[in-house]
Write a protein that holds these residues in place. Sequence first.
Motif: not given
Length: 370
Positions: A48-66
């Motif tokens: 929920e905090l975004g740790v698991l999708g941190l660097t995953i692209s937004q195109d695939f449900g993540g946050f797209g962080e560097v």
Amino acid sequence: MDFIYTEEQRMLADSLRRLVDQSWTYAQRRARQATGKLDAKAWGALAELGVLGLTISQDFGGFGEVPASLLPVHVELGRGLVSEPVIPSAVMGAALIDACDDAARGRWLPDIASGESIVSVAYQEPGRRYDTAPQDCRAAKTAEGWRLNGAKHLVWHGAAATTWLVSARGPDGQTLLLAVPAGTAGVDVTDTPTLDGARCARLDLDGVTLPADALLAEGGVADHALEQALRWGTAALCSHAAGAMERLLEITVEYLKTRKQFGQPLASFQALQHRLAEMLVAKELALSMAYVAVAALTETDAVQARRMIASAKLEAARAGRQVAQLAVQLHGGMGMTDELDVGDYFKRLTIVDQLLGDTAEQLAVLQELS
């Protein structure tokens, strides 16, 4: 390299520290370790905090962080000795799949980012130490797909995984990466606790049948994907270790300020102040090299990237041992008990050296590249 957090990174680190302080106390951590099972509530909070999708692209449900965002996140996870499979799944597994094709990315990355899927990279084979090239685990082509035989061991959080990303030797000797769902017939899982309270597993694969679409990558693409997973995992681990050292130093300072001898706090004795200074220097060196490790993730020179990762891992292991051992010594007899946080930090920092290539392995890499 920029050693200053961006505003977004600072806010994420602050939010994560609050979560860790609330949900990963000494008692809560020990209770989770006692069950040996993944805490679904804690895992959901990280998602929920975004740790698991941190660097995953937004195109695939993540946050797209560097990639640099790995550092503040895993420093905080290290401070709290968070033992959930964030690095095996959200870092290594996501990095491996990201190096595959769009079909694999679309199928797996959204579920990894949401926490619905937990993956673990199964690449080590018994008797082969840290060798990444599969040898005895083999995959044969069948009319329906693949048949897999062999064994993998030291699979990080393997029993908690919903899917294993298994490396195998293909019919022509090439590396294959196959997605093996947990519960597949022919897979025997032996779950084992590790020194630091985490878990690892051995997978015995006996005639495991898989569909054709279980293949994630093969040949050079598979080799690159596996290398990328290990590189990203090592960078996150270095940051985790730096965070653990930071918190252990704070715990030790608090103890020396509170504990008295001859009517004075132990922190007032110059000899002990020198030991604290040594711990601080070691922690700062490890943190600096953690920055080097995350910088390696965007380094275009492959040789230089390997050199940076190996150097950072060496320093994380060396500094971790030094800080952990001094902390135990400065706590005196209490440092040897199982009743204080210091023992848990000692164990975590001790095991850092063994994960993803120990000191001898990193020295061999540096020698090869010299």
